[in-house]
Motif scaffolding. Structure first.
Motif, short mmCIF file in Angstrom:
data_model
loop_
_atom_site.label_atom_id
_atom_site.label_comp_id
_atom_site.label_asym_id
_atom_site.label_seq_id
_atom_site.Cartn_x
_atom_site.Cartn_y
_atom_site.Cartn_z
N LYS C 153 0.83 -1.21 0.00
CA LYS C 153 0.00 0.00 0.00
C LYS C 153 0.86 1.26 0.00
CE LYS C 153 -0.69 0.76 4.93
NZ LYS C 153 -1.65 0.98 6.01
N TYR C 154 2.10 1.15 0.48
CA TYR C 154 3.01 2.29 0.44
C TYR C 154 3.88 2.28 -0.82
CZ TYR C 154 1.87 3.11 5.37
OH TYR C 154 1.23 3.36 6.55
N LEU C 156 3.64 3.29 -3.81
CA LEU C 156 2.74 4.12 -4.59
C LEU C 156 3.10 4.11 -6.06
CD1 LEU C 156 2.83 7.24 -2.23
CD2 LEU C 156 1.30 5.30 -2.07
N GLN C 402 1.05 -0.84 -5.41
CA GLN C 402 -0.33 -0.87 -4.89
C GLN C 402 -1.21 -1.87 -5.65
OE1 GLN C 402 -1.42 3.37 -4.91
NE2 GLN C 402 -0.93 3.42 -2.73
#
Lengths: 559, 426, 485
Positions: C153-154, C156, C402
């Motif tokens: 999730k980080y 990006l 992601q």
């Protein structure tokens, strides 16, 4: 200016008779752009001087080839417009332009001074016929799109599959591909989905010399799922924060990143009148907040607490001037709002929606928001309880809204002189500076009085970055107002730079420097490590004949 | 009026292109998001509402001439008003439709004429209809109906059939059915029969402004002498001329103007028409542009634009902005919903942002292929709903759809609302 | 004056070496890149010295091989292809700034993960990190290599977590990428509150060109990195399965829904190598562990952290049930979830986990679409079987960007002393790479022998890259012989 018959016929043979025109009135459909009212006929001359003359252009002495005087939106008229149907046609057009020494400028939906030709004598490529959504890949979460696909239709198709894309503040009527490859547009959902600079995977790109470059996995025949490599990422050449604005060729297909959408597959609304549009049903597991605060510091603290706790789907701040002018249907109604109640609107506020994927997540996020508002003294702005306002704000945050054109409706035009990007510490200071400077021009009566508080902006990636633009509306038909806007752009950008804030809109510099015969990068570059040297080398290496309109990118020679 | 009268307004196009799509928040698919047939088919920006305004501006400023190519641009447009509605949702100053009309008028004034349109005008001048038919045959549609002749007596309701219903053999029955339904419900209705003339709307649309003025005066006189308090028509084109165009030229009719679907809706709701018979059909309803967004009553404005707050432009007195909101959308739907067994399915583009059938604005006469293409787009959309039938309320739409279906063999039946009412009434 | 003397004058004589033993260390690594001796090694102490070295190299047309990590190297990118000078950046090891409010750190290339993470923790921050990097791995080096980290999730963008850089291009020019370019010097920017967070230039993103370039464009002398808030509460889970498809399905859903922080999938061999200390233990674990294991970790931050973990656990449990999977917060086959979390939090203890089983290891990694992963694994196994490669090859699947793509990695352990094993590993490496490329595996970071294979498939990218190379390193002094340069 006229394109010689031989060159015209070659272009015609590529796209077919139906898809090329040199009819003056048809061409004027491309010369006309908002923002062109800010400059005059002399303002492309500096760039033109830098180009080698083409033997395939004839000077006709026709004044209509040039931009019309300040206050009118006729910019530089192309010598022909072509409507390619696919990448092969784009490639053939670009190669023909190289052969004949003609410059080209491509646009997709084409809205703004950066979309039209930067000088007289160019071929405009309108990519309207390339309008397909070729694939929506749910597993790897991307959509393969052509240039004319707009955010609103892409979003409609992706939401059916529980996915969503960034919709930029300029509106769902803008090309998704252009935003992702060639321009900059901030949007409310940058908060959870990031800036479009990072929302691209595979890219198909017709370079200025006519070769087709396919970035990432696409180039190796592996598909669309990656845009970087093999080796160094050529995305680094493709764009920066702001794209090359057509100065580095034509992007014909891309894979745009998509993200989880926890809302419904459709969001039925009623009443097409934007001032009265109502969301028929507020979606499940979603919430809307419009809190206001005593101080800018409290507002910022709340925003960043939200970000750090990764709560929220779209978040944005909006100046009360912009809000006030945004309410109401007609200009008269808006004026009444401004006169009667705008001063009572809270100065420091933001708008936030939660879009959650489960009831549990929703309960958690609500709890966090309430705690943050409690800690920061956030209070509910009662206006949000008015059904029409509630729908308007919610739809703005969910889908990009329906009323973004408001900045044109009131006075005919706006520009965003206070556009800057930054992070936590610079955000409020830069916004304040923009308010102070804009107010000077408001006091002179030259731009619309919004207290200088026409700002809006978004946090990117849960607050890692921010962008803010301070919209300034002005009467587009008034040369004095247009002159004042240029002066304001120069003044504010100068002060921003002096205060060492980072400008978000390098094309402002092009607009203000152009009339002085200078390429904007040659002003900004020396203040920023001489980046213009490298950018210019990129331009020369990838566009040896300066075929792609360089005026919104960089002129090949120092000015 | 002329382009000169719109000099101020013409400056207020930002080229946002909202005139090309249905309202963004109403978009349900990429396929059916477009609202303007001309830009969709021909692609150059000049074919959009915005592009036409810019072209008019260019011609007006002397930057360009009306060439043969531009003439095609000017007339490859159904004048369906979609761009006008979309623009007015966020622009109260610009008047795309008016400016487009003024450009057509200018073309006519400059002698830039399309032969097909000249034939229409000739027909109107000689035979009082747009179809090249004989005036003497005008009243034949009503033969045997035993309906009051408004020329020789008074009636509460004046029924106007229009050129299409009067002359088209296939469609005549719809006008006859309309009369029968009204009479069956006890309505005191009369017709002008052979004395009926064209409303003049088509002439106005193709740039012959003076022609319509003549018909408007003539019509107003006949109406007045009929003693009718209500004017009913089955033709949406005529409806729009009476309700929208006549007031635009200062000739507002002083009676209630009602489309047949509105009147039937009333009668059904009052219990004066009973719909007892099941009509087991899945249908979708096509909003005729002239009944919908162009059926909105036109309110003229004359005033001035003032600048306040450093640049904001306000109208004084407040200018009515035509957004198509006052069109006739619900009555035909309510009629269809009242028919037992009938299932009404909606197309994605409906009501104010309905896609045009393709026939309007002189396109059917001058650019038949474009009219057919536009119709096929709509038929495809209708089929995508799962409907077996496409129902509408305008003879121009019906003619164009029927011809397109016949030419392309698409398995969808085209009905008028009136026909289905008749079937359900038994 | 000799090159050594010139370099000594710039960087201090004590920081220049042509000792054969030292040079030998830099001349080879665990990859199949042919060994070549450099002429000498220089260890500059600041950007000025780096710039001086690059300028000298331009004058003398001297190849420079930048090295920021310590041994053991595995990928051949730091093996000199044409001799020259190794520029060892290990003395550039300052953590220049850590800023909690802006969640950013500025560090030099000699900084390793352990020290950085410790420093960040004191500020309430963490840097998303690749899966158990070796202790000698340079943080900046890893970022420049576009190594994926384990918190999808980080991730990006594939460039994450790299932000701005200071770079000396191959031309000898010093430049700051992104907003670090200006206006104002870095110190002046700090003064007004800027923290070099935006990696983007106005109309170019030069940092992206530096990434993946294997030192062929220039030498980065500091970088800013995007950091994240240190969790207040964490709860790790293991999800075992005999099949990978249902784990991929679970990974896809979790990443798409942004549930959980760290998340990756390992097969029994890779997992055994990661947690086992000795070859024997690795073998035992390989036998005991389920064929596939998905690891994920739930985290709560500053406000209601436990509630965040709780709701996510319930949501994930519901999803897993639908897929016929159970999420396990305790231990699976004797391996505790917490133990695996502890391992992922720190760099690897020596020896590096990929080398533990046989002493050597060849990685084979690429980016894949989700649907193609099982097929790629099958293809790799077929190639391994065909080459009679009997050592247990590990498999690591990491959702990246992601959820917009997956890093798939095969680990081929071999005994460096055994020519036969090494040859077989090489054969699998090359034949599998070909087979995988043919079925849509994208080797976005092709090292040594794979670079040519990959770039030959995309002539236009190669041509474009050569133009870029000509801009930033016109005299081809930077790591010549790598990629297509």
């Amino acid at each position: 200016m006229r394109l010689k018959e031989e060159a015209y016929r070659v272009l015609e043979s590529i796209v077919g008779e139906e898809n090329i025109s040199r009819d003056p009135a048809v061409l004027d459909g491309y010369a006309w752009q908002f923002g062109c009212e800010l400059y005059g006929p002399e303002d492309g001359a500096y760039a033109e001087k830098a180009f080698a003359p083409s033997a395939y252009l004839e000077e006709t002495g026709d004044e209509a080839s040039l931009a019309s005087p300040r206050g009118s939106r006729f910019g530089f008229r192309p010598v022909a417009v072509v409507l390619p149907a696919d990448t092969a046609e784009v490639q053939a057009i670009v190669k023909a332009c190289n052969r004949y020494g003609i410059k080209f400028k491509a646009h997709s939906t084409g809205w703004g001074p950066w979309s039209g030709c930067g000088t007289a004598g160019m071929v405009q490529m309108d990519l309207r016929r390339m309008n397909r959504i070729l694939e929506i890949n749910e597993e790897d979460m991307y959509a393969v799109i052509e240039p004319y696909v707009v955010w609103s239709t892409l979003q409609a198709e992706t939401m059916k599959r529980g996915l969503n894309c960034v919709t930029i503040g300029a509106g769902g009527n803008c090309s998704a591909l252009a935003s992702i490859t060639s321009f900059n547009g901030i949007g409310y959902n940058n908060y959870s989905m990031g800036l479009n600079e990072r929302n691209v995977l595979g890219v198909e790109w017709v370079l200025p010399d006519g070769e087709v470059l396919r970035l990432g996995s696409l180039g190796s025949g592996a598909g669309w799922f990656s845009g970087d490599g093999p080796g160094p990422s050529l995305r680094g050449v493709m764009r920066g924060e702001y794209g090359a604005a057509g100065g580095l060729g034509v992007f014909t297909r891309i894979a745009a990143k998509l993200y989880q959408w926890g809302g419904p597959t459709e969001m039925p609304v009623e009443n097409i009148d934007p001032a009265a549009t109502l969301l028929k049903e507020f979606p499940e597991n979603c919430a809307l907040y419009y809190p206001f605060f005593e101080t800018a510091e409290d507002r910022d603290r709340a925003l960043w607490m939200l970000g750090e706790n990764e709560v929220g789907y779209s978040a944005s701040f909006m100046g009360r001037g912009l809000l006030a002018w945004g309410l109401g249907g007609s200009n008269r109604e808006a004026s009444d709002t401004v006169e009667s109640v705008a001063q009572t609107f809270p100065r420091y506020a933001f708008i936030l929606v939660l879009v959650c994927n489960s009831a549990r997540e929703f309960a958690y996020q609500q709890k966090v928001v309430e705690r943050i508002l409690e800690e920061t003294g956030g209070q509910n702005f009662a206006l949000i309880e008015v059904p029409e306002v509630r729908s308007m704000v919610a739809l703005l945050l969910f889908k990009g809204g329906n009323k973004v054109n408001i900045v044109f409706q009131r006075s005919g035009a706006f520009f965003d002189p206070g556009l800057f990007t930054g992070s936590r510490r610079t955000f409020t200071a830069a916004e304040k500076l923009s308010i102070d400077v804009i107010n000077k021009y408001i006091e002179k009566g030259l731009v619309v009085d919004d207290y200088g508080e026409g700002s809006w902006g978004s946090l990117f990636d849960y607050g890692h970055l921010t962008a803010c633009e301070n919209e300034t509306m002005y009467k587009s038909t008034d040369p004095a107002a247009c002159g004042a806007v240029i002066e304001l752009l120069e003044d504010l950008d100068g002060q921003m730079t002096e205060h060492l804030f980072r400008l978000g809109h390098i094309l402002h510099q092009q607009l203000t420097d152009g009339p002085r015969g200078k390429c904007g990068h040659d002003t900004m570059g020396p203040l920023c490590d001489g980046y213009q040297v490298w950018q210019r080398r990129i331009k020369r290496a990838f566009d040896p004949n300066t075929a792609a309109d360089p005026t919104m990118y960089i002129l090949p020679e120092e000015t | 009026m002329s382009l000169r009268d719109y000099e101020f307004e013409m400056d207020f196009c930002s080229r946002c292109s909202h005139c090309k799509w249905i309202p963004l928040l109403f978009i349900k698919s990429h396929r059916y998001a477009n609202v303007c047939p001309a830009i969709e088919r021909f692609n150059f920006h000049a074919y959009s509402g915005s592009g036409r305004v810019i072209a008019a501006h260019s011609v007006h400023e002397g930057r360009s001439e009306i060439t043969d190519e531009l003439l095609d641009v000017i007339y490859r447009c159904q004048l369906d008003g979609a761009c006008n509605v979309m623009c007015h949702l966020s622009n109260e100053i610009l008047e795309p439709l008016q400016i487009i009309r003024e450009l057509r008028t200018l073309a006519v004034e400059r002698g830039m004429l399309l032969p097909e349109h000249t034939m229409i005008i000739d027909s109107m001048r000689k035979e009082d209809n747009v179809l090249g038919e004989k005036k003497a045959d005008r009243g034949k549609w009503a033969e045997g109906l035993d309906v009051k002749d408004i020329n020789s007596g008074e009636a509460e309701v004046f029924y106007h059939a229009g050129c299409r219903y009067s002359y088209n053999q296939d469609l005549r029955g719809i006008a006859r059915t309309g009369i029968s339904l009204l009479r069956g419900a006890g309505v005191d209705v009369g017709i002008a029969g052979g004395e009926e003339a064209c409303c003049g709307g088509r002439a106005f649309d193709i740039g012959y402004r003076g022609e319509m003025e003549k018909y408007a005066d003539d019509f107003a006189n006949r109406l007045r002498s009929s003693g009718a308090s209500t004017l009913v028509t089955s033709c949406s084109d005529c409806y729009s001329a009476f309700k929208h165009l006549y007031p635009m030229i200062g000739k507002k009719l002083d009676v209630e103007i009602v489309h047949i679907t509105e009147y039937l809706d009333r009668l059904i709701k009052e219990g004066r028409i009973a719909l007892c018979k099941e009509v087991p059909l899945r249908v979708t309803y096509h909003d005729p542009c002239h009944l919908g967004r162009l059926g909105e009553e036109y309110t003229p404005w004359s005033g001035e634009w003032k600048t306040v707050h450093g640049g904001v432009i306000v109208s004084d007195p407040p200018k009515p902005v035509h957004k198509g909101l006052g069109g006739v959308y619900d009555p035909p739907r309510d009629v269809l919903k009242a028919i037992p067994g009938l299932q009404l399915l909606e197309m994605e583009r409906n009501r104010e942002f309905s896609w045009c059938c393709g026939a309007g604005g002189g396109v059917l006469e001058a650019y038949e292929d474009f009219a057919a293409w536009t119709a096929m787009e709509r038929i495809e959309e209708a089929r995508s709903t799962g409907a077996e039938a496409l129902v509408t309320a305008c003879p121009w739409c019906e003619r164009n759809f029927k011809d397109a279906v016949a030419a392309n063999g698409h398995g969808i039946t085209v009905y008028d609302v009136v026909e289905l009412v008749q079937e359900a009434a038994g | 004056m000799s090159v050594k003397e010139d370099l000594g004058r710039m960087a201090g004589a004590e920081n220049v070496s042509d000792d054969p033993m030292t040079l030998e260390e830099y001349s080879r690594d665990f990859s199949f890149a042919p060994p070549h001796m450099p002429a000498c090694v220089v260890k500059p102490r600041d950007a000025g010295e780096v710039q001086g070295i690059v300028k000298l190299a331009n004058e003398l047309k001297l190849p420079l091989i930048p090295v920021s990590s310590g041994a053991p190297h595995l990928r051949g990118d730091t093996v000199p292809a044409m001799g020259g000078v190794v520029v060892d950046l290990s003395l550039l090891d300052r953590i220049i700034k850590v800023d909690r409010p802006d969640r950013v750190a500025m560090i030099e290339p000699g900084v390793r993960y352990a020290r950085l993470q410790e420093e960040l923790r004191e500020h309430g921050l963490r840097l998303p990190m690749p899966l158990s990097p070796r202790s000698s791995k340079s943080v900046v080096g890893s970022c420049l290599e576009r190594e994926p980290h384990i918190i999808p999730k980080y991730h990006l963008d594939v460039s994450e977590p790299l932000l701005c850089t200071e770079v000396v291009f191959g031309s000898g020019d010093l430049f700051h990428t992104g907003e670090a370019a200006g206006p104002g010097s870095i110190e002046e920017q700090w003064e007004v509150g800027r923290r070099q967070k935006s990696p983007m230039g106005f109309q170019t993103d030069i940092y992206r060109v530096l990434q993946g370039s294997q030192g062929t464009m220039g030498i980065v002398t500091w970088a800013t990195l995007r950091c994240e808030v240190l969790p207040a509460v964490e709860k790790p889970f293991l999800v075992p399965s005999q099949r990978i498809d249902n784990l991929l399905d679970l990974a896809y859903r979790l990443v798409r829904l942004r549930l959980g922080d760290e998340l990756f999938i390992l097969d029994n061999h890779a997992l055994a190598s990661l947690v086992g200390d000795t070859p024997q233990e690795i073998e035992r674990l390989s036998d005991d562990l389920p064929r596939w294991m998905l690891f994920f970790n739930l985290a709560g931050y500053e406000i209601f952290p436990q509630e965040r973990v709780d709701y996510q656990e319930k949501d994930i449990s519901d999803i897993a049930k639908v897929l016929g999977l159970a999420i396990n917060p305790e231990a699976v086959s004797g391996l505790g979830a917490q133990r695996l979390l502890d391992i992922t939090r720190k760099p690897c203890e020596d020896p590096y986990w990929k080398l533990r089983y046989r002493g050597g290891c060849q990685e084979l990694f690429f980016i894949s679409s989700l649907a193609d992963i099982p097929g790629h694994i099958g293809t790799f196994r077929e190639c391994a079987a065909r080459a009679r490669f009997t050592a247990p090859a590990g498999t690591y699947v990491q959702p990246i960007n992601q959820g917009h793509g997956y890093h798939v990695e095969f680990q081929l352990p071999y005994d460096p002393a055994s020519r036969g094993e090494k040859e077989r590993a090489r054969e699998v490496y090359l034949s599998a790479a070909d087979a995988l490329m043919n079925r849509g595996a994208f080797f976005s970071r092709p090292y040594d022998l794979l670079a040519e294979k990959m770039l030959n498939r995309d002539g236009q990218s190669m041509a474009a890259l050569k133009k870029v190379k000509g801009i930033f390193d016109p005299n081809h002094v930077m790591n010549p012989g790598k990629l297509c340069f």
